[in-house]
Design an enzyme around this catalytic site. Structure first.
Site, PDB file in Angstrom:
ATOM      1  N   LYS A   1      -1.053   4.657   8.768  1.00 51.19           N
ATOM      2  CA  LYS A   1      -0.326   5.152   7.749  1.00 51.19           C
ATOM      3  C   LYS A   1      -1.142   5.245   6.447  1.00 51.19           C
ATOM      4  O   LYS A   1      -1.047   6.142   5.664  1.00 51.19           O
ATOM      5  CB  LYS A   1       1.018   3.856   7.482  1.00 51.19           C
ATOM      6  CG  LYS A   1       1.540   3.858   5.932  1.00 51.19           C
ATOM      7  CD  LYS A   1       2.231   2.540   5.612  1.00 51.19           C
ATOM      8  CE  LYS A   1       1.445   1.268   5.374  1.00 51.19           C
ATOM      9  NZ  LYS A   1       0.816   1.443   4.002  1.00 51.19           N
TER      10      LYS A   1
ATOM     11  N   THR B   1       0.948  -1.121   0.159  1.00 48.64           N
ATOM     12  CA  THR B   1      -0.123  -0.083  -0.109  1.00 48.64           C
ATOM     13  C   THR B   1       0.910   1.267  -0.019  1.00 48.64           C
ATOM     14  O   THR B   1       1.599   1.591   0.930  1.00 48.64           O
ATOM     15  CB  THR B   1      -0.978  -0.036   1.199  1.00 48.64           C
ATOM     16  OG1 THR B   1      -1.668  -1.165   1.155  1.00 48.64           O
ATOM     17  CG2 THR B   1      -1.933   1.111   1.165  1.00 48.64           C
TER      18      THR B   1
ATOM     19  N   LYS C   1      -6.420   1.651  -3.820  1.00 49.45           N
ATOM     20  CA  LYS C   1      -6.311   0.788  -2.728  1.00 49.45           C
ATOM     21  C   LYS C   1      -6.241   1.950  -1.503  1.00 49.45           C
ATOM     22  O   LYS C   1      -6.964   1.496  -0.430  1.00 49.45           O
ATOM     23  CB  LYS C   1      -5.007   0.429  -2.479  1.00 49.45           C
ATOM     24  CG  LYS C   1      -4.390  -0.272  -1.262  1.00 49.45           C
ATOM     25  CD  LYS C   1      -5.141  -1.380  -0.744  1.00 49.45           C
ATOM     26  CE  LYS C   1      -4.451  -2.136   0.561  1.00 49.45           C
ATOM     27  NZ  LYS C   1      -5.440  -3.169   0.873  1.00 49.45           N
TER      28      LYS C   1
END
Length: 297
Positions: free
Chosen positions: A241, A97, A172
């Protein structure tokens, strides 16, 4: 397909993905990132070990990365003994990611050297990685995607092209914004219910099987109701994150995303309190405790 496949990032997702690549008959080269036990298992299944990204690039035509995020991807590609240092044509498939801006920068920098980067981040869970039923969102050149599609299909139930390089990672971030947003909503709703005397099992009996039920809900509540800590193996620090990447992306687009900011703050508070390595469903306990209630009473 005769390409030899390399794989770096043998964590909860990567271990199962790499095992499926081997199972489908591909020659596989692996490198330990953080989990030596996963590498030993794969070597026992027939994989070959290397110790540097450069050595992997020299041995392979396609390299799959499944690491934490953009800083790790950039280091594996650009460090002195990195993938690019091999100086040979290569297809790099980034299943991490990552930040779309970093992905586009890397792709542009690598192209003159005959290295193609495509982004192929993942949806679903480590269980799906082992079962070969992941969702893969793929951004990149059609020819490059077609070349690696058999590899992706070895661990994916769905391979979904999203457009040019970087769009897979964009999708994503949006997908994880939805899932981390659900986590924050569930946690707050459970806390309010508990404060009002409504038990989590009662909450679940209403939602489960109704219109608000979904796969993410079920793994989240497998922890809430059954206290199964391994029900959704994704750390709060990784959730933070991802929603931080989304905040940066939204800022670059010069758009307001107040809901994203609220979700990020929920995760940031839990991580700042020392819970970064706990899994996402434990956010429910943190939010409840911060408001003086428990979900296990």
């Amino acid at each position: 397909m005769a390409d030899r496949i390399g794989f770096i990032g043998l964590g909860f997702m990567g271990h199962g993905m790499a095992a499926n690549i081997l199972k489908k008959g591909f020659a596989l080269t692996v490198m330990a990132n953080r989990r030596r036990e996963a590498l030993d298992d794969l070597v026992g299944r027939g994989a070959t070990e290397v110790t540097t990204p450069r050595a992997m690039a020299e041995a392979c035509e396609v390299v799959v990365l499944c690491v934490t995020g953009s800083p790790q991807v950039e280091a594996l590609v650009e460090r002195p003994d990195g993938l690019a240092a091999a100086g040979k044509p290569l297809v790099i498939v980034d299943c991490s990611t990552s930040e779309p801006a970093s992905t586009r920068r890397l792709a542009a920098a690598l192209e003159p050297h005959g290295i193609t980067l495509i982004d192929a981040p993942l949806g679903r869970t480590p269980k799906d990685a082992w079962e070969g039923t992941l969702d893969v969102m793929v951004g990149g050149d059609d020819a490059a995607i077609d070349r690696v599609r058999p590899v992706l299909e070895s661990f994916a139930g769905r391979v979904i092209p999203t457009g040019p390089v970087g769009t897979g990672h964009t999708m994503k971030l949006l997908n994880n914004f939805l899932s981390m947003g659900y986590a924050a909503l569930y946690s707050e709703a459970l806390m309010i219910g508990a404060k009002a005397g409504l038990a989590p099992k009662t909450f679940d009996s209403v939602v489960r099987g109704g219109r608000m039920d979904c796969g993410f809900y079920q793994t989240f509540f497998k922890y809430v109701i059954e206290r199964d800590r391994d029900a959704h193996k994704f750390a709060l620090s990784n959730g933070l994150k991802d929603v931080t990447y989304l905040a940066s992306f939204a800022q670059a687009l010069q758009v307001a995303n107040p809901i994203g900011a609220a979700v990020r703050n929920s995760f940031a508070a839990a991580v700042a309190a020392g819970h970064g390595q706990d899994y996402v469903p434990t956010l429910s306990d943190f939010v409840a405790a911060a408001n003086g209630v428990s979900l296990t009473d």
